[in-house]
Design a protein around this motif. Structure first.
Motif, mmCIF file in Angstrom:
data_model
loop_
_atom_site.group_PDB
_atom_site.id
_atom_site.type_symbol
_atom_site.label_atom_id
_atom_site.label_comp_id
_atom_site.label_asym_id
_atom_site.label_seq_id
_atom_site.Cartn_x
_atom_site.Cartn_y
_atom_site.Cartn_z
ATOM 1 N N GLY A 10 46.585 65.272 -6.121
ATOM 2 C CA GLY A 10 47.127 64.774 -4.851
ATOM 3 C C GLY A 10 48.157 63.671 -5.011
ATOM 4 N N TRP A 11 48.990 63.755 -6.003
ATOM 5 C CA TRP A 11 49.989 62.726 -6.275
ATOM 6 C C TRP A 11 50.991 62.576 -5.129
ATOM 7 N N MET A 12 51.168 61.347 -4.668
ATOM 8 C CA MET A 12 52.112 61.000 -3.616
ATOM 9 C C MET A 12 52.897 59.777 -4.093
ATOM 10 N N PRO A 13 54.200 59.939 -4.345
ATOM 11 C CA PRO A 13 54.952 58.804 -4.914
ATOM 12 C C PRO A 13 55.000 57.580 -4.010
ATOM 13 N N VAL A 14 54.856 57.782 -2.676
ATOM 14 C CA VAL A 14 54.845 56.616 -1.795
ATOM 15 C C VAL A 14 53.481 55.963 -1.921
ATOM 16 N N GLY A 15 53.431 54.779 -2.395
ATOM 17 C CA GLY A 15 52.162 54.055 -2.594
ATOM 18 C C GLY A 15 52.095 53.455 -3.978
ATOM 19 N N PRO A 16 51.985 54.278 -5.044
ATOM 20 C CA PRO A 16 51.644 55.701 -5.036
ATOM 21 C C PRO A 16 50.166 55.923 -4.727
ATOM 22 N N ARG A 17 49.872 57.133 -4.257
ATOM 23 C CA ARG A 17 48.484 57.499 -3.956
ATOM 24 C C ARG A 17 48.101 58.771 -4.691
#
Ligand code: ATP
Ligand code: ATP
Ligand code: ATP
Ligand code: ATP
Ligand code: ATP
Ligand code: ATP
Ligand code: MG
Ligand code: MG
Ligand code: MG
Ligand code: MG
Ligand code: MG
Ligand code: MG
Lengths: 245, 245, 245, 245, 245, 245
Positions: free
Chosen positions: B132-139
């Motif tokens: 579930g990689w999300m560059p915003v955060g990152p999360r």
């Protein structure tokens, strides 16, 4: 038990074809070439989905542009014009107040409905609102974003074809979120920046006579020589103007 | 109760050998040497797992490269070519919408299934999407990442051999996560950067005749002299091009 | 109810003495002095625990070094060589997929088991993995870390003596976490940096004859004059090399 | 139900007077003046609590110093020497593995027990460990910290007097947490920095004869001219030294 | 059920008028003009609440100053002196160990009680402690803060008048939290900074005779020429001093 | 069951028309032109909602200005003056102490009530307080913000018209939150900055005679030549001034 099962009505998920027509209540004026070009483009993609060689073809498009530039109206218009057996819209307002998992369930069901028809078109309106984007933080639901990402890129089951037209007014947010690579193509929907187009638009609405129209143009050209205004705010302002003074 | 137990069917976890063939629907064109080299490399590792001296041998590989460069297709092709008794794929789409613990349970079961056969090959597709990689955060899910890390490095039980082929289009993310040391080797899958290779590819697809092909190449060479394009986007664009205009 | 209670078997926590032998399957080659020195050091501490004056003596040691340098093998070897009545290992793989509180319960039980014998040795393998260390964030379980910290420094009950041998390949992480002060001493396990040692190792494995061995050394010396390689990767590469070409 | 209620034993919270003697097992050597001065200081505060004018007098003290400098031993010694009717210790090890609310409940009960006696002394050992301080993040339980803050500054009920001796080896952490203002006074417990004091200590332990002792001093003076060593590590090293070589 | 309802006693929330007198046990010495000025100011606000024109008048004041400068004592003194039918204090110690929602419930009930009387005065002691302020992070309960903010600014029901006297020793924290605009006025409670005032205070306590007093002043003037000391620490130190040496 | 259903009374959500009059208890003085201009503006929007061409017309306005400048009073006055069949206010105090989902439910119900009437006006008072804005962090409820955003921009059902007048004293916060684009127009409510206006206001209140008034003005002009004061604080100060000295 038996009776109950019989009378249970499957709930509908997403905005139906009929209700989508509400997105076009403001009308669809042809004040310059852009509108036609975009609609033509979208129509070509619809044809490629319908008649393409793959049995489970998926095409994902992204309409992006400033607030009120007409993205939702154009996406809805193209979807309705496609004449696909199933036309549907995923719309954040319908999920207002839902918790994260209820939202995910809802989204899942909208896609499930689309997969039922052999040929569907789905408008995913305002991706940034669906994921609850808040620039302070920033905050948003990663769970919903991941689900949307998967759904937008997942091929429908064999024998089912799907055209997805998403819209966003926060292109750079989708970019940061690495979502742009989910779309096969992104299409810009610009604001009105020429006085000629604005003039045409105002004339077409019929709110003002030709003289009043010319006068407004004249004033605007002096005050705001670099015009950059959305079609939505033009239409809203004209409605309000009638009740001033 | 007895009957129910008898008729209960063990649910299958992960993508089966049959369904994995869908990853190769776009075909596997031999437009330059890279494809062959990678497949040969992967085949050597498969042999070393099958015939190596250790009774519970594990080899973990990582295919990495830009979006659409063909990682999933190559991993699937190698897995299918190995002719191991059990061929399986761990694929994020199948876990879409699951909560963290359901995901972990699912992953655990996929590995459990692999451990049942004396000789298995498992494709772990798009590691960054699974976590579930999300560059915003990152999360991302640290729980899922830790589980995957353990599973990718844990030797199978005695008498069981396992080849893991993972893919990622976010090599630097795996690097930051300290996951690279989990793999025995990483293999790059590059984009198409030579006009010759592109020409061969387009010719092989048979969408265009030789003349049209030459013309396209000519135009491209002028517009985009530093070619860098993925095989996936080449194939997709050609399909759409047919319905334009 | 009575029967059930009788037949219930106390679950074992941690890796048993027998299973720990698996950590030494790669063999324990004496390719330079370091191995012997470390084993001797560990043996002195084992004696000091067994014969020291305190009735509830605790000694906590930390083996640290680069990935694959042989920490787990050496810790296991020393633990097995101590011939203490209870030999046990706390190993992250056994807790894979557990929630935080299940992990804490498991760890607690491993220590409880150790406290049952008058003389125990416990290998705590890869502290950073047990606490779920993730450099992105960074993230880890503070709850598990705090528990481990207390357990590693808490004296066993009166009449019980305990030797703890922990390992880590992230020394600086433990430093940042203020965990180093929990250990009575830390012992480095270095990589192979001399060609002589590497030569001895390869010769001892018997994979290559003397000539092939000399040739490899020769090539390596030219390519990588500053040798720094782990014993684990030397042994793995040799196994794979046999199936290449 | 009746019987059960009768036989239920109120659980004891905190370390009892008897068990606190374990903190002094290493002995209390008088190797320089500091030890005496600190004990005298603490004794004066104990008297002021016992004989002060307020009916619900509270005095809160903080012993701080480097790891192993003897804070816990001195706090325990002072508490035991006070000869107050109730002597108790709040010790993080006893709360190991508890959740946040269980911890808070435990702490609350320790204080409740103290309030039952007209004259109590409570050692709050290692404040930073009780609140779960982790420099990476940093992380800790704000809930536990807030509770401790209130409990350390709250006057006991009328007719009850309480002396609190807290210890910490992270003075600056307590400072950042704004906890220092909770204590009526803080007292430093330094490391050993003079060779004379170290010599006296080693001589008093009787592990080495006078000659060996002189030799060690001599070597140390050359190697580490700026001596800074904790009494705990001196005592531990001497025990281990016997089993080396 | 009926009986139980009859015998149930409504629990009291907040510190009662009687118990608030405990805040003044240290006495209220008039060592300079400030004390009188502050009490007079507070008394004027009390009168304006009692006799003002609005039927549901609310006045919110904030006493702020360094630790121990006497804020709680002065707020309690003013509240008791107002002779309002209901005098109450909201005090963090009474909420120690409560969860967030229990705290919110408690606060709500304290205000509810105040709204029952036609004329109430409420001391909200140490706002930063009530909201669980922790400078590391920083951390605090936003829920409790928002509730307090609303309660401090909300007019009581018609026919009910309320004076709120809050205290804080973290003025800048309340400023950052945008809480200052909740108060109609804030009043500083300074430390003792003149030797004359300190002399008067010590003399008034009667702990030392005139000569000893002069001597102390003399020493202090040399050691700490820029005097800045809280009345609380002066009184505490004098009590302890008697038991030293 | 039947009886219960009959006697159940639908709870009212939001502040009713009657209770909104409390916002105007301080009176509405016409001390300069701004007040009239703002009320006229708001009245034009009310007319445009009532008589506009769209059957489900929505207009969303935002009154913004410094603390106490009179936003709530003006919004309430305009709402009451509209003489729409349904006049309602969403007010944070009524949601004090509610959890996030209870708040969301409450807000939803307020809007539902508005949608029941064919013509409604809703004051959304202090948007930043409703979403629990806390500058430290910053913290706020993203869930509530997203809900409010949707509700403020969602067209009412067909045949229902709605005017929303929101207020905020944190314009820049709403800007950061990307909420400004939700409003069709924002209208500033300034503080008093001219001595003439202040003079008129004080004269109109009748608290002071003409001479006293002139004197105050004179003093103020010298002390604070750049006047910037809210109407609320002028009115509050005058009330208190009567009880001083
Ligand atoms: N040529 C046109 N293209 C688009 N919209 C048009 C056009 N002519 C008239 N309209 C009207 O303009 C309005 C455009 O609003 P719309 O909601 O589609 O914009 P939007 O870009 O989706 O806004 P937002 O960024 O708020 O989502 C609609 O009411 C539509 O009927
Ligand atoms: N030589 C080749 N190597 C790889 N793929 C090829 C080749 N020839 C044709 N293809 C086709 O190109 C497509 C490559 O897409 P694929 O999904 O495998 O790329 P990917 O790198 O996994 O993309 P993503 O980064 O999105 O995961 C497939 O449809 C495959 O059938
Ligand atoms: N002298 C030696 N010292 C250590 N290991 C040796 C030695 N000779 C051979 N080996 C073998 O080398 C391998 C070392 O791997 P091991 O897992 O112990 O390393 P590690 O440092 O624990 O790695 P990681 O950092 O991944 O935990 C083992 O298979 C072991 O049997
Ligand atoms: N004069 C002394 N003062 C303190 N401790 C002494 C003294 N003489 C001997 N000791 C022994 O030294 C040891 C000091 O360890 P102790 O645990 O009290 O240190 P600490 O400062 O609390 O350590 P930590 O920072 O780990 O909590 C004890 O075993 C104690 O018996
Ligand atoms: N003139 C005075 N003003 C205030 N307090 C006085 C005065 N004379 C004596 N005292 C005593 O001094 C003490 C002041 O302590 P108090 O708890 O009120 O201070 P505080 O500012 O509330 O401290 P904190 O910052 O810890 O809350 C009280 O015991 C009070 O009885
Ligand atoms: N011309 C006026 N405009 C606005 N308010 C006025 C006017 N004349 C008198 N008032 C009074 O001034 C007060 C203004 O307070 P109000 O609560 O409306 O301000 P606000 O801007 O909403 O404050 P806040 O920022 O705290 O929400 C009210 O009591 C109102 O009755
Ligand atoms: Mg839109
Ligand atoms: Mg792929
Ligand atoms: Mg290891
Ligand atoms: Mg200690
Ligand atoms: Mg106070
Ligand atoms: Mg207001």
């Amino acid at each position: 038990h038996f009776l109950k099962a019989l009378t249970e009505i499957t709930p509908a998920f997403g905005v139906s074809e009929d209700d989508m027509k509400g997105c076009l209540e403001g009308g669809l004026y042809k004040f310059d070439h852009t509108t036609d070009q975009i609609l033509e483009d979208l129509s070509a993609y619809a044809r490629s989905v319908k008649d393409g060689s793959e049995s489970n073809r998926l095409v994902s498009l992204l309409l992006h542009g400033p607030d009120g530039s007409g993205k939702t109206a154009l996406a809805a218009a193209a979807a309705l014009a496609s004449e696909f057996p199933l036309v549907r819209m995923l719309y954040s307002n319908q999920m207002a107040g839902m918790g994260e998992s209820a939202k995910m369930n809802y989204i899942d069901n909208v896609f499930r409905d689309c997969y039922k028809s052999p040929l569907s078109v789905l408008v995913v309106d305002s991706v940034e609102t669906i994921v609850g984007w808040m620039p302070v933080g920033p905050r948003f639901s990663n769970e919903v974003t991941q689900l949307l990402k998967v759904k937008i890129t997942a091929k429908p089951p064999k024998g089912h074809r799907l055209l997805i037209i998403s819209t966003t007014s926060r292109y750079s947010v989708l970019q940061q979120m690495d979502l742009l690579s989910c779309f096969d193509r992104d299409i810009g929907v610009p604001n009105i920046t020429s006085f000629k187009a604005l003039n045409t638009l105002i004339a077409q609405t019929g709110f003002f006579d030709q003289q009043a129209c010319a006068q407004i143009m004249d004033q605007l050209a002096r005050v705001q020589p670099n015009l950059n205004i959305s079609v939505k705010s033009v239409l809203t302002s004209m409605e309000t103007a009638r009740f001033k003074k």
